[in-house]
Scaffold this active site. Structure first.
Site, short mmCIF file in Angstrom:
data_model
loop_
_atom_site.label_atom_id
_atom_site.label_comp_id
_atom_site.label_asym_id
_atom_site.label_seq_id
_atom_site.Cartn_x
_atom_site.Cartn_y
_atom_site.Cartn_z
CG ASP A 198 -2.09 1.73 0.75
OD1 ASP A 198 -1.03 2.42 1.36
OD2 ASP A 198 -1.83 0.80 0.21
CD GLU A 228 7.34 0.76 2.50
OE1 GLU A 228 6.17 0.58 2.30
OE2 GLU A 228 7.69 2.01 3.30
#
Lengths: 402, 253
Positions: free
Chosen positions: B58, B47
């Site tokens: 995040d 990724e």
């Protein structure tokens, strides 16, 4: 044609939507359902109406500012006195509505973001009134700039979380509040403070703030037996302006002016003029005009007023701008300070620095429109919170002149 | 079947590491060697994170990595240019917030991807409701839009999300941001098993995975794991060997 936005997907033309992580999708859908139910629930509506009357002190006056009108030398200026609400600004209209909604959804905790602290104080107030646990996310810079409001929120029983990410202002506080919401979404409601965020927030906040325009429209009709020619309100995220504008949206003869903060000037990097200098992008769950660089990274906004210091603007404002229903104009820090002083001296009303932007533009517009015209300006909040900041600034300016 | 799904369907204990593009002392110049290192260690796919100023899904480790990359002037466009020059056998998956792609231009973005080894996209702020911004452009391309399924996703919606899923299904293991540790619920294993039973598309588990015992636990109830914050932190601290060892152990359970 009667105005009918947003559509069933939460879009206002190309703007709006629900650009949030999957973890929040269930919560925003649940909120949408609860909100639609609450509109049909007479008990809910009655409770909110009673709170607005007995607790907030509505309806507040539509005041003809005779001396300000004379000073400007043109159109008649009426002020919608949101500064007279309990907690001193329009923010309480929305905070009470959303805390009632949270209660209806069985959520016992609320969180909110705040910039200048007005929405934080309003949310903490509403949470205290209903005995709910409340956490306010506020950028570290704003915590320093607005220490008195931090103390107010703590007095009201809220926990103030100082956000140390990014530029440590309102945008970063929204990031932190969204992250906190993801982590406790099952028992917590996020009280969004402006007409921002994923659908249905922009609609909910608009509808709770629409009381401003509904009252002002009826009051103006009663006093003048006609509609005003123009509406003027400051725009950060855009809740007081949308609250004033929305009930007039089908009155085509009424022009609308949203006043953005031009900071040090729109040709410098230090401003919050989102419509003038931004372009459509996705931030905090919605597609709206945002200040961003060529690669889609958000830029920092700048304004003397912490409440306008945000790089986006509610999606419905972007829509109003795109279809030409409202016009968006800019007022610099200097001009806003002048507005702050003028209203204090001519009317004995000290306005919030946010509202001072609207006052400053209203003075310009009154001259342009001429004496046979009239306008309503939203005086969204009182200036007590800003007095120290303005004092320090004016003293510093005097020092420089010496 | 598209390449990404084929690759992950063929084996158990899939391991997908996440890295932030440009978070390297050589900036994007270092991306190639990091990808090689992760490929050789045995990753099933890799990724590649695109930095964003406001990464609300995040936690602090990935946010900081993104800020470091932005400080090196890394952008979606420079990442795409770099990826064109990289040759790798493992499929790459781009993880980006929607705005950088929206600004770049969606059609132009998909066209650029076709010249790279990117086979999948993860866009955490583009829920199913808005997939039409991307899907029509990738339907006939070898690129998958990976859906995320969270713990708050009700069963009826889980079924909708997996119905036309491609590549893999990203099972978000906590209500929270990436990198948040030790917060797994007791019901998680059952949830993952039930989710896997709804579909033939591989389900991979991510968010907060930092130990081999986490990996072992989720390999038992899903087709593998995605590890982000731990990898990003170790690489930033120069612990390449630790990363290699971790991946080798993870795939050999």
């Amino acid at each position: 044609m009667t105005y009918n936005q947003p559509n069933n997907k939460g879009f206002y033309g190309q703007f709006g939507g629900q650009f949030v992580p999957e973890t929040l999708m269930t919560a925003v859908k649940q909120l949408e359902e609860a909100y639609v139910d609450s509109k049909k629930d007479p008990l809910f509506q009655a409770e909110l109406k009673e709170l607005l009357k007995d607790y907030v002190g509505r309806e507040n006056p539509l005041y003809y500012a005779k001396r300000l009108t004379e000073y400007a030398g043109g159109a008649k200026i009426y002020l919608k006195r949101e500064d007279l609400n309990h907690t001193g600004a329009h923010k309480i209209n929305n905070a009470l509505g959303q805390v009632l909604l949270a209660k209806k959804m069985g959520k016992n905790k609320v969180i909110a973001e705040t910039g200048a602290g007005q929405h934080g104080v309003a949310s903490a107030t509403a949470a205290a009134l209903f005995g709910m646990e409340c956490t306010i996310y506020m950028g570290e810079e704003d915590v320093k700039r607005q220490s008195l409001n931090v103390f107010r929120m703590e007095l009201l029983g809220a926990k103030v979380h100082s956000v140390t990410d990014g530029s440590r202002v309102l945008k970063d506080a929204v990031n932190a509040a969204l992250r906190a919401w993801v982590a406790q979404v099952e028992d917590t409601h996020y009280v969004m403070g402006s007409v921002l965020g994923p659908h249905p927030f922009p609609q909910i906040v608009r509808d709770y703030q629409a009381v401003i325009g509904q009252e002002a429209r009826a009051q103006f009709l009663e006093k003048e037996n006609k509609l005003p020619d123009a509406l003027v309100a400051c725009v950060g995220g855009g809740s007081n302006s949308m609250g004033l504008f929305y009930p007039f949206v089908n009155d085509e003869s009424v022009a609308m002016y949203g006043v953005e903060a031009a900071g040090l000037g729109i040709d410098t990097p230090h401003h919050a003029a989102t419509i003038t200098k931004g372009r459509p992008g996705v931030l905090h769950g919605t597609l709206m005009d945002v200040l961003q660089d060529e690669n889609g990274q958000m830029l920092e906004a700048f304004s003397i007023s912490a409440g306008l210091d945000y790089p986006g603007i509610g999606p419905e404002h972007s829509y109003f701008n795109a279809v030409g229903r409202a016009k968006y104009v800019d007022i610099t820090d200097e001009e806003a300070l002048e507005g702050f002083k003028i209203l204090s001296r001519t009317e004995g009303i000290i306005p919030a620095l946010e509202s001072s932007h609207a006052i400053a533009y209203a003075v310009k517009l009154a001259k342009e429109l001429g004496a046979d015209k009239s306008m309503i300006v939203c005086l969204s909040g009182r200036g007590d919170k800003d007095v120290v900041q303005v004092k320090e600034r004016l003293e510093a300016e005097k020092e420089v002149k010496k | 079947m598209k390449t990404l799904q084929m690759t992950l369907s063929n084996k158990k204990n899939n391991f997908i590491p996440y890295i932030m593009a440009g978070d390297h002392e050589k900036g994007l110049e270092g991306l190639k060697e990091t990808i090689q290192l992760l490929e050789q260690a045995g990753s099933s796919a890799i990724e590649i994170g695109v930095p964003f100023s406001d990464p609300v899904a995040d936690g602090p480790v990935i946010e900081q990595a993104g800020l470091r990359a932005l400080a090196r002037n890394v952008s979606l466009s420079s990442i795409l240019e770099t990826l064109k020059t990289i040759d790798t056998k493992v499929p790459l998956v781009i993880m980006t917030y929607f705005n950088p792609v929206y600004q770049f231009g969606i059609e132009k973005f998909v066209a650029a991807l076709e010249k790279t080894p990117v086979k999948g996209l993860i866009i955490p702020d583009l829920p199913k409701e808005h997939e039409d911004y991307i899907k029509p452009f990738i339907n006939d391309k070898d690129i998958c839009l990976v859906p995320l399924v969270s713990l708050t996703t009700p069963l009826s919606r889980q079924k909708e999300l997996v119905a036309d899923a491609e590549g893999f299904i990203y099972a978000v293991a906590i209500n929270g941001v990436t990198g948040k540790e030790n917060a797994y619920s007791n019901q998680l294993d059952q949830h993952l098993k039930a989710l896997s039973s709804l579909t033939d598309v591989p389900v991979l588990t991510g968010f907060g995975i930092s130990t081999l015992s986490d990996v072992d636990r989720f390999n038992k109830v899903s087709s593998g794991v995605i590890v982000g914050s731990k990898i990003v932190r170790d690489l930033h601290e120069g612990k390449e060997n630790e990363v290699i060892k971790f991946i080798e152990n993870a795939i050999n359970f």
